[in-house]
Write an enzyme that holds these catalytic residues in place. Structure first.
Site, PDB file in Angstrom:
ATOM      1  N   TRP A  57      54.477  37.895  39.343  1.00  0.00           N
ATOM      2  CA  TRP A  57      55.878  38.132  39.015  1.00  0.00           C
ATOM      3  C   TRP A  57      56.643  38.724  40.189  1.00  0.00           C
ATOM      4  O   TRP A  57      57.829  38.454  40.371  1.00  0.00           O
ATOM      5  CB  TRP A  57      55.999  38.980  37.754  1.00  0.00           C
ATOM      6  CG  TRP A  57      55.582  38.180  36.565  1.00  0.00           C
ATOM      7  CD1 TRP A  57      54.421  38.288  35.857  1.00  0.00           C
ATOM      8  CD2 TRP A  57      56.291  37.072  35.982  1.00  0.00           C
ATOM      9  NE1 TRP A  57      54.360  37.331  34.876  1.00  0.00           N
ATOM     10  CE2 TRP A  57      55.495  36.582  34.924  1.00  0.00           C
ATOM     11  CE3 TRP A  57      57.514  36.459  36.257  1.00  0.00           C
ATOM     12  CZ2 TRP A  57      55.898  35.492  34.142  1.00  0.00           C
ATOM     13  CZ3 TRP A  57      57.905  35.383  35.473  1.00  0.00           C
ATOM     14  CH2 TRP A  57      57.105  34.905  34.438  1.00  0.00           C
ATOM     15  N   ASP A 126      61.080  45.873  37.420  1.00  0.00           N
ATOM     16  CA  ASP A 126      60.921  44.910  36.329  1.00  0.00           C
ATOM     17  C   ASP A 126      59.919  45.486  35.332  1.00  0.00           C
ATOM     18  O   ASP A 126      58.710  45.359  35.491  1.00  0.00           O
ATOM     19  CB  ASP A 126      60.418  43.578  36.895  1.00  0.00           C
ATOM     20  CG  ASP A 126      60.156  42.544  35.812  1.00  0.00           C
ATOM     21  OD1 ASP A 126      60.338  42.854  34.618  1.00  0.00           O
ATOM     22  OD2 ASP A 126      59.758  41.412  36.169  1.00  0.00           O
ATOM     23  N   LYS A 150      57.888  41.153  25.165  1.00  0.00           N
ATOM     24  CA  LYS A 150      56.624  41.880  25.117  1.00  0.00           C
ATOM     25  C   LYS A 150      56.672  43.034  24.109  1.00  0.00           C
ATOM     26  O   LYS A 150      55.908  43.070  23.154  1.00  0.00           O
ATOM     27  CB  LYS A 150      56.282  42.424  26.514  1.00  0.00           C
ATOM     28  CG  LYS A 150      56.279  41.391  27.616  1.00  0.00           C
ATOM     29  CD  LYS A 150      55.241  40.319  27.407  1.00  0.00           C
ATOM     30  CE  LYS A 150      54.975  39.512  28.669  1.00  0.00           C
ATOM     31  NZ  LYS A 150      56.118  38.805  29.215  1.00  0.00           N
TER      32      LYS A 150
END
Length: 314
Positions: A57, A126, A150
């Site tokens: 990511w 993030d 999530k």
């Protein structure tokens, strides 16, 4: 709906103890949209942004930022991305527009055990996969962003928590829906918002409060992770590749002694009611994601299956 939205923001502010000097935005496009919105809002012409690369990511965020500004990769974990670069190894740019990092890499199962000190430069993070899993000192950050899917709610929504002094810096060509100041001015409703996702997020915030807040979530998440890692480390059969002090509480990858065992493991797990355990195609093996919604009973069931699989196939 305005009442629903206002209550959701109030509850999120309460859970995270968000200072009054921060705006809380509920936007669309997921965290990936923010990969572009961040340089649009914070990096003017010729600006340099520092990024720390700890895995998949981080790489995506870096690739997108390179389209809009100069990127300095201040630190790179390298290899198979199984650890976090020590803070004293980072090569930061003194005049950087911001420093970006990914506190938890879902694919590699690597998590920062610390919040990096980057001085007066805005720290951007993030938090898609760890937000609301434990208390967080929001005041340490310039910007926190988190995709909802999530620990918050349905996919598509992204929460952005931005310090007010960082608003109003967007370059002229910034699309209006990416302009944090414009969105903040209209309560994240400059365009029709993701109403259902926002509503469910608010319901989740209420649920977390009923569980006892983030202190209670921290105790549960720590216990779940410790139980699963103990089963892996003590087995002599399963392995986790991540440096112990950088192991994720949310995403636990593990491998079996032979790739040939992967398919029977997954088939047996499915028969036992345990699903979505296949590791990401880029790393293979297994990956157990144990977000807030996963109860301790789910982790216990997985450990029981792992013990039985080792007994019969080890």
């Amino acid at each position: 709906f305005v009442g629903i939205a206002e209550q959701a923001e109030a509850d999120l502010r309460e859970l995270l103890a968000v200072p009054a000097s921060y705006k809380v935005l509920f936007l669309q496009g997921g965290a990936t949209a923010q990969f572009a919105a961040i340089p649009y809002n914070l990096a003017g012409p010729g600006a340099v942004a520092d990024y720390v690369n700890t895995g998949a990511w981080s790489k995506k965020a870096i690739a997108e930022a390179k389209r809009y500004c100069k990127v300095n990769v201040a630190a790179d974990a390298g290899g198979k991305y199984c650890t976090v670069p020590a803070r004293d190894t980072w090569q930061l740019t003194p005049s950087a527009a911001y420093v970006h990092y990914t506190p938890n890499e879902t694919i590699g199962g690597v998590e920062f055990p610390f919040i990096p000190d980057v001085g007066d430069v805005p720290l951007v993070a993030d938090f898609s996969s760890t937000i609301l899993s434990r208390p967080l000192d929001v005041s340490r950050f310039g910007v926190i962003y988190a995709g909802a899917q999530k620990n918050i709610g349905p996919a598509g929504l992204v929460v952005v928590i931005v310090r007010e002094d960082l608003l109003g810096r967007a370059r002229p060509e910034t699309p209006t829906v990416f302009d944090w100041k414009a969105m903040a001015a209209d309560g994240s409703m400059l365009n029709t918002p993701a109403t259902y996702s926002w509503y469910v997020a608010g319901a989740v915030f209420q649920w977390i409060k009923r569980q006892g807040g983030l202190a209670a979530m921290e105790r549960l998440n720590r216990a779940k992770a410790e139980k699963l890692y103990a089963a892996i480390d003590g087995s002599g059969f399963y392995q986790n590749p991540v440096t112990k002090d950088c192991r994720s509480w949310m995403n636990v990858p593990f491998t079996l002694p032979s790739d040939a065992l992967d398919k029977p493991f997954l088939e047996g797990a499915k028969a036992a009611g345990l699903v979505s355990l296949a590791g990401h195609r880029s790393v293979g093996g297994m990956r157990a994601s144990i977000y807030n919604a996963m109860p301790m009973a789910g982790v216990e069931a997985l450990v029981e299956f792992m013990v039985e699989f080792q007994r019969t196939r080890g």
